[in-house]
Design an enzyme around this catalytic site. Structure first.
Site, PDB file in Angstrom:
ATOM      1  N   GLU A   1     117.413  16.696  31.510  1.00 33.45           N
ATOM      2  CA  GLU A   1     116.434  16.130  32.429  1.00 33.45           C
ATOM      3  C   GLU A   1     117.144  15.613  33.674  1.00 33.45           C
ATOM      4  O   GLU A   1     118.013  14.747  33.585  1.00 33.45           O
ATOM      5  CB  GLU A   1     115.674  15.008  31.727  1.00 33.45           C
TER       6      GLU A   1
ATOM      7  N   GLU B   1     112.682  17.182  24.704  1.00 30.57           N
ATOM      8  CA  GLU B   1     114.014  17.263  24.112  1.00 30.57           C
ATOM      9  C   GLU B   1     114.105  18.267  22.975  1.00 30.57           C
ATOM     10  O   GLU B   1     115.117  18.953  22.836  1.00 30.57           O
ATOM     11  CB  GLU B   1     114.479  15.890  23.632  1.00 30.57           C
TER      12      GLU B   1
ATOM     13  N   PHE C   1     119.789   9.555  26.563  1.00 31.38           N
ATOM     14  CA  PHE C   1     120.226   8.423  25.742  1.00 31.38           C
ATOM     15  C   PHE C   1     120.187   8.886  24.290  1.00 31.38           C
ATOM     16  O   PHE C   1     119.240   9.561  23.886  1.00 31.38           O
ATOM     17  CB  PHE C   1     119.280   7.223  25.903  1.00 31.38           C
TER      18      PHE C   1
ATOM     19  N   ASP D   1     119.452   7.289  21.894  1.00 32.39           N
ATOM     20  CA  ASP D   1     118.233   6.700  21.331  1.00 32.39           C
ATOM     21  C   ASP D   1     117.075   7.694  21.274  1.00 32.39           C
ATOM     22  O   ASP D   1     116.120   7.476  20.540  1.00 32.39           O
ATOM     23  CB  ASP D   1     117.800   5.512  22.197  1.00 32.39           C
ATOM     24  N   PHE D   2     117.150   8.764  22.062  1.00 27.90           N
ATOM     25  CA  PHE D   2     116.052   9.730  22.068  1.00 27.90           C
ATOM     26  C   PHE D   2     116.209  10.791  20.981  1.00 27.90           C
ATOM     27  O   PHE D   2     115.426  11.731  20.895  1.00 27.90           O
ATOM     28  CB  PHE D   2     115.938  10.425  23.438  1.00 27.90           C
TER      29      PHE D   2
ATOM     30  N   HIS E   1     117.253   1.735  24.209  1.00 33.34           N
ATOM     31  CA  HIS E   1     118.198   2.395  25.127  1.00 33.34           C
ATOM     32  C   HIS E   1     119.612   1.835  24.985  1.00 33.34           C
ATOM     33  O   HIS E   1     120.390   1.894  25.940  1.00 33.34           O
ATOM     34  CB  HIS E   1     117.765   2.208  26.585  1.00 33.34           C
TER      35      HIS E   1
HETATM   36  C1  TPP Z   1     112.111  10.767  24.904  1.00 33.91           C
HETATM   37  C2  TPP Z   1     112.585  10.317  26.240  1.00 33.91           C
HETATM   38  N1  TPP Z   1     113.144  11.199  27.076  1.00 33.91           N
HETATM   39  C3  TPP Z   1     113.597  10.830  28.277  1.00 33.91           C
HETATM   40  C4  TPP Z   1     113.485   9.534  28.674  1.00 33.91           C
HETATM   41  C5  TPP Z   1     114.062   9.085  30.010  1.00 33.91           C
HETATM   42  N2  TPP Z   1     112.970   8.854  30.948  1.00 33.91           N
HETATM   43  C6  TPP Z   1     112.428   7.637  31.092  1.00 33.91           C
HETATM   44  S1  TPP Z   1     111.126   7.661  32.121  1.00 33.91           S
HETATM   45  C7  TPP Z   1     111.311   9.306  32.411  1.00 33.91           C
HETATM   46  C8  TPP Z   1     110.382  10.022  33.330  1.00 33.91           C
HETATM   47  C9  TPP Z   1     108.980   9.882  32.866  1.00 33.91           C
HETATM   48  O1  TPP Z   1     108.137  10.542  33.740  1.00 33.91           O
HETATM   49  P1  TPP Z   1     106.581  10.375  33.643  1.00 33.91           P
HETATM   50  O2  TPP Z   1     106.151  10.589  32.246  1.00 33.91           O
HETATM   51  O3  TPP Z   1     105.975  11.226  34.666  1.00 33.91           O
HETATM   52  O4  TPP Z   1     106.323   8.830  33.944  1.00 33.91           O
HETATM   53  P2  TPP Z   1     106.613   8.068  35.311  1.00 33.91           P
HETATM   54  O5  TPP Z   1     108.007   7.560  35.247  1.00 33.91           O
HETATM   55  O6  TPP Z   1     106.384   8.997  36.412  1.00 33.91           O
HETATM   56  O7  TPP Z   1     105.621   6.945  35.279  1.00 33.91           O
HETATM   57  C10 TPP Z   1     112.374   9.826  31.700  1.00 33.91           C
HETATM   58  C11 TPP Z   1     112.800  11.221  31.708  1.00 33.91           C
HETATM   59  C12 TPP Z   1     112.911   8.621  27.775  1.00 33.91           C
HETATM   60  N3  TPP Z   1     112.802   7.333  28.068  1.00 33.91           N
HETATM   61  N4  TPP Z   1     112.457   9.045  26.575  1.00 33.91           N
END
Ligand code: TPP
Ligand code: TPP
Ligand code: MG
Ligand code: MG
Lengths: 336, 321, 336, 321
Positions: free
Chosen positions: C29, C70, C93, C95-96, C139
């Site tokens: 990502e 993922e 992370f 954690d995921f 995290h």
């Molecule tokens: C399972 C998982 N994968 C990746 C992340 C890292 N991460 C946190 S927020 C985010 C983007 C989320 O995008 P969106 O769902 O569009 O929400 P927004 O931040 O735009 O509100 C990512 C990739 C995470 N927290 N959990």
């Protein structure tokens, strides 16, 4: 008191708790079976028939079949637990944790801590584990060490039908998330099981026999092999204490330390892979907390650092056996 | 749907509180006073407000990492939230959760969530509880556009449909998941996905509180009536970076000023209610002032408040162990 | 040789291996960032900028951004590895892991065994772990014990920039699936890092200092705290051996046993939760294999059995510190 | 699409081999000669054959727990497979995998899979390899109707679309996941889901080899041309239980006899080629006989073959450790 199988004991625990408390519901793939199909209802009762007969009593409102979608329904069970129900979800094989572990270890397990003590999550996840079924690498794992590692989870490993009923009732009444491990090779094994409901408290080990020479600490199905080994050893006047910790989290460290001190020699038996498992957990406990009491090395008897093979010829070599436990004990006795 | 004067005030207060809260958190973060990962909801207020105005405490919501707005709209205590974000003992979660884990189960706020896609399964559970216990409640999962691709979210659509749950999935599409545009990351469309799982789908302009509120009313009524889940695709934007500290180099440089000028949900709301002579400008300004000073006050309090101590470190892991 | 940060070292390792072998690709990502957006390309380079600058060199064909999905992309990395590529996937992370563990532990890890030795899966999963970032319960976890438990996986935990570069290069050249753990609190820490590519073999511990009184075995970031503690102890004429095993799987049991035998007193330091973790793994190894060499209990210094708290005040208490390591060493020395 | 005589023979041989294999495994299991979980593909042969007839070794497939049919159709050695199912040393996986893990990467068979939904992510990877290495290959994930609800499958649809991969998802809908009807478990429809993720979707009668083969040709050509993923919904039925030992009480009692009589893919194939005078009855009978005796022979061999030994227990965990 009647003899009942491990399967029956679990079924009875579920039935009695569902009768007692209407907030207890079941969910899982084919826990009843036959959804949307033309044949019989309650067609499966789980792949090995453990929940059979419950749907006809409690209805589909309380015995919920699910699509194959473990993240969604295990998560739903967690969410339902946090909002007033007491769900018992079935993760058919613990090997399937990989598609839903997040809902268990990051959600259910952590609600209470992350939310500053304001969540209560009385969730039970029943799951099958263990080798011996010729079910190969993805249907034979133990994996309870992974759950034991996670703060916020409790982990129960019933070693026979009596234990299964009492521990499952405790799990259902418990206000924390509990992962309840059923060994798939034990469903037909019988024991004396009281008809009435009873709860076995978590974190209290069961000392199945007391001896003077060696303490064997064994988990789940391995308790039976340990007792078998102890029987054989007794014939040679080697007397063993056998400890069944019943739950790996919480762990009854007191009984472990006490019984270890009594003999000074310990064998730990764990069907799981050898790295970061319960055998290491207990051995480490001993060398940190009972060093002075130990007269000999702690011996660990475990599965190997390899996936579980399919071929019966290999699988039989793979699983820790009574003979290997016996050998470990003899070695300890001989060495001192 | 015609809102009462009280409802309009409540809606505006909610949105203004979120905005004031987020602006202040932004400031405090920039000044180095708040640690960790903080994701702000500024610009998206109409969604949280539009949905939650329909909800009561018996209704549950699950939020995302970007949870302040949902928390405020669902009735979480703003003081407790600010304390939480500063890691203080009197925080809503005793300082243990922080920005990403604000929750208040009594208010039906099941938690912000550090796991993208973590909420939808939980919401199936809350909806199941409501259905089984016949509370009449509904359950709403807010998910981002990024989260709309996560398997846990997609599975939940199906489970909610198959179990006919009073669940609603709100895809808050702010255009980006971190730096990745939703125009790229989402194969197909949210509406077609709703159909793919047998749910009604709606799309709505998330800058427009009234539009969101209207659609929210429909899908919530449907869920309460036992007619099952729906999906709502809310389109809008966020004003700040993905998390605090994000330089947002992936966005066109004029994107945010343009949005703030033309599509700000608070400005649009004001314009609408003033034009329709539903509320007075002075009243709105008064609310603004009151809220700004409340947020300033709770922030000052939070900054001065005591931290949790060693005695708190190992509590709350279990009910009993 | 120049001083480089942990972040730079990792970036350099990726770049050099991608230059060397066109089958090496990256995915994750926002590993480049900006897909579909109007602003700059290479907008992120990962959330903490570790992969920044690689996409402009190698193009989007080799530096693939992914949706948040993922299971699909970690699984895709496994599938690509089994069909001719050498993917380095980023699980942002660790954690995921709960949303994609199946593809790691049941698929990639087991291909070779289940398929009777016919699969080769040169997969690397880079992932962030550890506390100290005020990132709270979901995290900040370590979780490497869970991966260490799984046969078929290799697990690397670089303790500084030099180690990070060498171990990552080895991971990429390795023909088995490797989980590469980067401690998020270390990205800005610098060390001397050679400009040229070099591989540090797996399963060979690094003895960072040799002493006579106590052996400290520490993992990942804890190695630095162990060295810090050893520095302080040296002032009081307590001399420590510090061992950085570098990889938990394979584990260099030989060096651990040797260095433990030399001092007879061992402290194991593991940032992870205490149950079934690397501290128990090493302590158990010692009490089974080096019992006769031990002069004192093995002391384990670990994180507690609780999720990681957000509040800086709590998190600082949560993480094992140099002071706690020092205290454990002093206790051992005093006790004997 | 007009098949050549050779292709027709190959198709028939493939389907007949699968049928003979599965019938024999069924017999052996019932006799207690095979342990473990065994899932049979009988009744579904036209799908594996219809797709795989278009494939070469450079193309990859990922199968399911019900993997014998796909394995045979993709060219796995039948003798090695039977040995594997009996857990013998000369099995395709040295006896370590068994029925649920048959694989032959050189043939592009990436494995049966014990995890429902395990295959689709892997297939995204194989498709990525093909695209990146420009082999011209495609990759196909076979999934059941039950697996079509799994998050891993749904995520893979999106990834394949977004990455524009030469991937194909074949939803083999045999009406049930274990004892649960797909009519209940699948919210929405497979075709609408394909649309939801921006892929073309096709539905086809899986009892009809020619229909499957035709659609398969289209979507495979599309993928090879770089035009991205497709989904094919194949509808048919299985003749045996979910796994060997399943009493199938959930099925109407006349369901299977009716299907065997009216909708058997082998019978339908024979009828069609005989009516069209494309092959001779004697030829088909000859094939049947030959295959039956081959399957009998490899079964007898497998039963007499040596098991792996202790020396094999710990090999093949790593390339090097
Ligand atoms: C399972 C998982 N994968 C990746 C992340 C890292 N991460 C946190 S927020 C985010 C983007 C989320 O995008 P969106 O769902 O569009 O929400 P927004 O931040 O735009 O509100 C990512 C990739 C995470 N927290 N959990
Ligand atoms: C993740 C996971 N969940 C559950 C199972 C148990 N299981 C094995 S096959 C099966 C049913 C699969 O149904 P479907 O996908 O329709 O395939 P079919 O058996 O009909 O070919 C289930 C639930 C599993 N193996 N993996
Ligand atoms: Mg977004
Ligand atoms: Mg099916």
């Amino acid at each position: 008191m009647a003899r009942k199988s491990y399967r029956q004991a679990i079924n009875e625990a579920l039935r009695q708790e569902m009768e007692r408390d209407s907030r207890v519901i079941l969910m899982g793939e084919d826990v009843a079976g036959g959804m949307g199909a033309e044949g019989e209802d309650d067609a499966w009762g789980g792949p090995l028939g453990v929940t059979k007969g419950l749907m006809p009593i409690f209805g589909r409102e309380r015995v919920l079949d699910t699509p194959i979608t473990e993240s969604a329904f295990i998560g739903a069970a967690a969410g339902a637990a946090a909002t007033g129900l007491r769900p018992v979800a079935e993760l058919m094989f613990v090997d399937f944790m990989g598609v839903c572990f997040d809902q268990i270890f990051n959600q259910a397990a952590k609600f209470r801590y992350m939310f500053g003590g304001k969540a209560v999550t009385p969730l039970v996840i029943r799951t099958m584990y263990g080798a011996g079924f010729r079910a190969a690498s993805q249907h034979s794992q133990c994996l309870y060490p992974l759950f034991t590692h996670i703060p916020g989870l409790k982990v129960a490993l019933p070693s026979n039908a009596y234990e299964a009923k009492g521990l499952l009732i405790q799990a259902i009444r418990d206000d924390d998330p509990v992962i309840f491990f059923e060994h798939k090779a034990m469903y037909d094994e019988e024991a004396e099981v009281p008809d009435e409901a009873y709860a076995i408290p978590f974190g209290e080990a069961n000392v199945t026999r007391e001896g003077e020479d060696v303490t064997i600490i064994a988990f789940g199905r391995m308790v039976n092999l340990a007792n078998e080994a102890a029987d054989r050893l007794a014939k040679d006047k080697i007397s063993c204490t056998v400890v069944d910790p019943r739950t790996t989290s919480p762990l009854d460290t007191e009984t472990i330390l006490e019984t270890a001190a009594e003999t000074g020699r310990v064998v730990v038996v764990d069907e799981a892979h050898p790295r970061c498992n319960m055998a290491t957990d207990v051995a480490a406990l001993l060398v940190q907390e009972a060093f002075g009491d130990l007269k000999a090395p702690v011996r660990m008897v475990t599965g190997p650092h390899a996936p579980v093979p399919f071929s019966p010829a290999l699988e039989d070599l793979y699983i820790p056996s009574a003979a290997r436990i016996e050998a470990a004990v003899r070695e300890l006795v001989a060495g001192s | 749907m015609q809102l009462s004067r009280d409802e309009l005030v409540r809606a505006y207060r909610t949105m203004r509180t979120i905005r004031a809260f987020e602006d202040r958190v932004h400031e405090e973060f920039s000044a180095g006073n708040i640690p960790g990962f903080v994701h702000l909801y500024a610009g998206e207020e109409a969604s949280a407000a539009g949905f939650c105005l329909h909800l009561e405490d018996r209704d549950n919501i699950a939020s995302t990492h970007r949870g302040h707005g949902h928390s405020i709209a669902k009735g979480c205590d703003v003081r407790g939230m600010m304390h939480e974000i500063f890691g203080r003992k009197e925080g809503l979660c005793g300082g243990k959760g922080g920005s990403m884990h604000i929750a208040d189960l009594e208010k039906g706020m099941m938690g912000a969530n550090g796991i993208v896609g973590g909420g939808p399964p939980l919401i199936c559970g809350a909806a199941l509880s409501a259905k089984y216990l016949k509370t009449g409640g509904v359950a709403i999962a807010f998910v981002g556009d990024g989260a709309s691709n996560q398997g846990t979210t997609l599975e939940s659509y199906n489970l909610a449909k198959v179990w006919n749950l009073p669940a609603i999935f709100v895809v808050e599409d702010n255009g980006y998941a971190e730096s990745t545009a939703s125009a790229w990351s989402v194969g197909g469309s949210q509406l077609d996905r709703a159909k793919g799982f047998g749910m009604p789908g709606h799309q709505v302009d998330g800058h427009d509180f009234f539009a969101v509120h209207e659609v929210a009313g429909e899908v919530i009524a449907r869920a309460r009536a036992g007619e099952g889940p729906s999906l709502v695709h809310v389109k809008f934007s966020r004003y700040y970076g993905h998390f605090e500290g994000d330089a947002m180099t992936y966005r066109a440089s004029d994107e945010i000023p343009r949005l703030r000028k033309d599509r700000d949900c608070l400005e649009l709301f004001r314009k609408r209610v003033l034009e329709a002579a539903l509320l007075e400008e002075s009243e709105l300004d008064g609310i603004d002032e009151e809220i700004n000073s409340h947020v300033a006050q709770v922030t000052d309090e939070a900054k001065a408040a005591p931290m949790p101590t060693e005695r708190d470190l190992l509590t709350d892991v279990y009910m009993r162990y």
